[in-house]
Structure formats: structure tokens, C-alpha cells
Design a protein around this motif. Structure first.
Motif, PDB file in Angstrom:
ATOM      1  N   SER A  53       0.823  -1.214   0.000  1.00 56.49           N
ATOM      2  CA  SER A  53       0.000   0.000   0.000  1.00 56.49           C
ATOM      3  C   SER A  53       0.855   1.260   0.000  1.00 56.49           C
ATOM      4  CB  SER A  53      -0.924   0.017   1.219  1.00 56.49           C
ATOM      5  OG  SER A  53      -1.775  -1.097   1.192  1.00 56.49           O
ATOM      6  N   SER A  54       1.939   1.243   0.758  1.00 58.93           N
ATOM      7  CA  SER A  54       2.817   2.418   0.758  1.00 58.93           C
ATOM      8  C   SER A  54       3.508   2.586  -0.587  1.00 58.93           C
ATOM      9  CB  SER A  54       3.850   2.328   1.885  1.00 58.93           C
ATOM     10  OG  SER A  54       4.776   1.291   1.628  1.00 58.93           O
ATOM     11  N   GLY A  55       3.772   1.492  -1.286  1.00 60.50           N
ATOM     12  CA  GLY A  55       4.319   1.583  -2.631  1.00 60.50           C
ATOM     13  C   GLY A  55       3.340   2.210  -3.604  1.00 60.50           C
ATOM     14  N   ILE A  56       2.083   1.838  -3.479  1.00 60.03           N
ATOM     15  CA  ILE A  56       1.047   2.435  -4.329  1.00 60.03           C
ATOM     16  C   ILE A  56       0.904   3.922  -4.016  1.00 60.03           C
ATOM     17  CG2 ILE A  56      -1.440   2.421  -4.825  1.00 60.03           C
ATOM     18  CD1 ILE A  56      -1.298  -0.657  -4.301  1.00 60.03           C
ATOM     19  N   TRP A  57       0.902   4.262  -2.724  1.00 61.91           N
ATOM     20  CA  TRP A  57       0.861   5.682  -2.337  1.00 61.91           C
ATOM     21  C   TRP A  57       2.064   6.410  -2.917  1.00 61.91           C
ATOM     22  CZ3 TRP A  57       4.770   7.965   0.505  1.00 61.91           C
ATOM     23  CH2 TRP A  57       4.576   9.313   0.803  1.00 61.91           C
ATOM     24  N   GLY A  58       3.237   5.771  -2.854  1.00 62.56           N
ATOM     25  CA  GLY A  58       4.458   6.392  -3.347  1.00 62.56           C
ATOM     26  C   GLY A  58       4.387   6.751  -4.816  1.00 62.56           C
ATOM     27  N   VAL A  59       3.781   5.877  -5.616  1.00 67.03           N
ATOM     28  CA  VAL A  59       3.656   6.147  -7.054  1.00 67.03           C
ATOM     29  C   VAL A  59       2.799   7.389  -7.281  1.00 67.03           C
ATOM     30  CG1 VAL A  59       2.683   5.284  -9.217  1.00 67.03           C
ATOM     31  CG2 VAL A  59       4.029   3.763  -7.766  1.00 67.03           C
ATOM     32  N   PHE A  60       1.643   7.447  -6.666  1.00 66.86           N
ATOM     33  CA  PHE A  60       0.742   8.578  -6.868  1.00 66.86           C
ATOM     34  C   PHE A  60       1.329   9.883  -6.319  1.00 66.86           C
ATOM     35  CE2 PHE A  60      -2.392   5.089  -7.153  1.00 66.86           C
ATOM     36  CZ  PHE A  60      -2.838   5.368  -8.432  1.00 66.86           C
ATOM     37  N   GLU A  61       1.959   9.814  -5.163  1.00 68.63           N
ATOM     38  CA  GLU A  61       2.553  11.016  -4.572  1.00 68.63           C
ATOM     39  C   GLU A  61       3.757  11.479  -5.388  1.00 68.63           C
ATOM     40  OE1 GLU A  61       2.566  14.179  -2.124  1.00 68.63           O
ATOM     41  OE2 GLU A  61       1.074  12.588  -2.123  1.00 68.63           O
ATOM     42  N   PHE A  62       4.537  10.548  -5.915  1.00 72.52           N
ATOM     43  CA  PHE A  62       5.675  10.892  -6.759  1.00 72.52           C
ATOM     44  C   PHE A  62       5.222  11.658  -8.000  1.00 72.52           C
ATOM     45  CE2 PHE A  62       8.822  10.065 -10.046  1.00 72.52           C
ATOM     46  CZ  PHE A  62      10.010  10.347  -9.386  1.00 72.52           C
ATOM     47  N   VAL A  63       4.188  11.143  -8.659  1.00 72.53           N
ATOM     48  CA  VAL A  63       3.671  11.802  -9.860  1.00 72.53           C
ATOM     49  C   VAL A  63       3.122  13.181  -9.510  1.00 72.53           C
ATOM     50  CG1 VAL A  63       1.873  11.685 -11.640  1.00 72.53           C
ATOM     51  CG2 VAL A  63       3.210   9.651 -11.078  1.00 72.53           C
ATOM     52  N   ARG A  64       2.391  13.285  -8.424  1.00 69.82           N
ATOM     53  CA  ARG A  64       1.801  14.564  -8.012  1.00 69.82           C
ATOM     54  C   ARG A  64       2.880  15.591  -7.679  1.00 69.82           C
ATOM     55  NH1 ARG A  64      -0.386  17.356  -3.496  1.00 69.82           N
ATOM     56  NH2 ARG A  64       0.663  16.010  -2.013  1.00 69.82           N
ATOM     57  N   THR A  65       3.922  15.163  -6.973  1.00 69.88           N
ATOM     58  CA  THR A  65       4.989  16.077  -6.593  1.00 69.88           C
ATOM     59  C   THR A  65       5.820  16.494  -7.806  1.00 69.88           C
ATOM     60  OG1 THR A  65       5.073  15.024  -4.425  1.00 69.88           O
ATOM     61  CG2 THR A  65       6.938  16.401  -5.024  1.00 69.88           C
ATOM     62  N   MET A  66       6.038  15.582  -8.741  1.00 67.64           N
ATOM     63  CA  MET A  66       6.778  15.946  -9.958  1.00 67.64           C
ATOM     64  C   MET A  66       6.011  17.000 -10.753  1.00 67.64           C
ATOM     65  SD  MET A  66       9.713  14.589 -10.116  1.00 67.64           S
ATOM     66  CE  MET A  66      10.144  14.807 -11.829  1.00 67.64           C
ATOM     67  N   LYS A  67       4.696  16.862 -10.818  1.00 64.60           N
ATOM     68  CA  LYS A  67       3.884  17.865 -11.503  1.00 64.60           C
ATOM     69  C   LYS A  67       3.987  19.216 -10.800  1.00 64.60           C
ATOM     70  CE  LYS A  67       0.506  14.799 -13.613  1.00 64.60           C
ATOM     71  NZ  LYS A  67      -0.899  14.367 -13.618  1.00 64.60           N
ATOM     72  N   LYS A  68       4.003  19.206  -9.461  1.00 63.52           N
ATOM     73  CA  LYS A  68       4.141  20.455  -8.707  1.00 63.52           C
ATOM     74  C   LYS A  68       5.490  21.095  -8.959  1.00 63.52           C
ATOM     75  CE  LYS A  68       1.185  19.908  -4.679  1.00 63.52           C
ATOM     76  NZ  LYS A  68       1.196  19.791  -3.208  1.00 63.52           N
ATOM     77  N   LEU A  69       6.550  20.294  -9.033  1.00 61.58           N
ATOM     78  CA  LEU A  69       7.878  20.839  -9.276  1.00 61.58           C
ATOM     79  C   LEU A  69       7.986  21.443 -10.666  1.00 61.58           C
ATOM     80  CD1 LEU A  69      10.303  18.256  -7.644  1.00 61.58           C
ATOM     81  CD2 LEU A  69      10.043  20.656  -7.053  1.00 61.58           C
ATOM     82  N   GLN A  70       7.307  20.861 -11.633  1.00 54.64           N
ATOM     83  CA  GLN A  70       7.365  21.372 -12.994  1.00 54.64           C
ATOM     84  C   GLN A  70       6.578  22.664 -13.152  1.00 54.64           C
ATOM     85  OE1 GLN A  70       6.031  18.105 -15.361  1.00 54.64           O
ATOM     86  NE2 GLN A  70       7.991  17.049 -15.254  1.00 54.64           N
ATOM     87  N   THR A  71       5.527  22.845 -12.366  1.00 58.30           N
ATOM     88  CA  THR A  71       4.678  24.035 -12.505  1.00 58.30           C
ATOM     89  C   THR A  71       4.981  25.119 -11.484  1.00 58.30           C
ATOM     90  OG1 THR A  71       2.960  23.086 -11.103  1.00 58.30           O
ATOM     91  CG2 THR A  71       2.788  22.696 -13.482  1.00 58.30           C
ATOM     92  N   SER A  72       5.882  24.836 -10.517  1.00 60.53           N
ATOM     93  CA  SER A  72       6.159  25.859  -9.509  1.00 60.53           C
ATOM     94  C   SER A  72       7.002  26.977 -10.106  1.00 60.53           C
ATOM     95  CB  SER A  72       6.883  25.233  -8.302  1.00 60.53           C
ATOM     96  OG  SER A  72       8.149  24.769  -8.693  1.00 60.53           O
ATOM     97  N   PRO A  73       6.756  28.211  -9.673  1.00 63.40           N
ATOM     98  CA  PRO A  73       7.520  29.334 -10.211  1.00 63.40           C
ATOM     99  C   PRO A  73       8.979  29.272  -9.760  1.00 63.40           C
ATOM    100  CG  PRO A  73       6.111  30.073  -8.434  1.00 63.40           C
ATOM    101  CD  PRO A  73       5.773  28.625  -8.689  1.00 63.40           C
TER     102      PRO A  73
END
Length: 76
Positions: A53-73
Motif C-alpha cells: 500500500s505504501s508503494g502504491i501511495w508512493g507512485v501517486f505522490e511521486f507523480v503529483r509532486t513531480m507535476k508540482k515541481l514542474q509548474t512551480s515558479p
């Protein structure tokens, strides 16, 4: 409240560790299911479910955080 980029990188590292732990447990359970005669679904323990379950959470959180890093000013 916005997270700093340092905390986002720490979160990414944590996500990668969780992903690796989940992949390892899935592989271990699949190997046992394929090659062990004594394997049953009842032999899966709660900590193994937690790691997967933590691995599944890790995948979704990784993708979400990468998107935030790409769009952050970018501030210089």
C-alpha cells in the motif's frame, strides 16, 4: 502554505523508497505464489499489505509532486 523545493525533494526520495519496498513485496509474494506449494492468501501478513500500500501511495505522490515541481515558479 507552499512547500519549499527542498521538502519536495525529500518527499520524492521518500516516495522512491516506498515504491521500491512495495515492488519488492509484490515480487516476493508473486515468487512465493508461483514456486511454493505451501503458499495461500491467508499467509500474507498485514505488514506486507502495508508495504504494498505504501508503494502504491508512493507512485501517486511521486507523480503529483513531480507535476508540482514542474509548474512551480522559479525564484532567483
Amino acid at each position: 502554505m507552499h512547500q519549499s523545493n527542498v521538502s519536495k525533494w525529500i518527499l520524492l526520495a521518500t516516495c522512491l523508497i516506498a515504491i521500491l519496498a512495495g515492488i519488492f513485496q509484490i515480487g516476493k509474494l508473486l515468487g512465493l505464489a508461483i514456486y511454493s506449494n505451501a503458499f495461500s492468501v491467508n499467509s500474507i501478513e498485514i505488514w506486507q499489505v502495508g508495504l504494498i500500500s505504501s508503494g502504491i501511495w508512493g507512485v501517486f505522490e511521486f507523480v503529483r509532486t513531480m507535476k508540482k515541481l514542474q509548474t512551480s515558479p522559479k525564484y532567483n
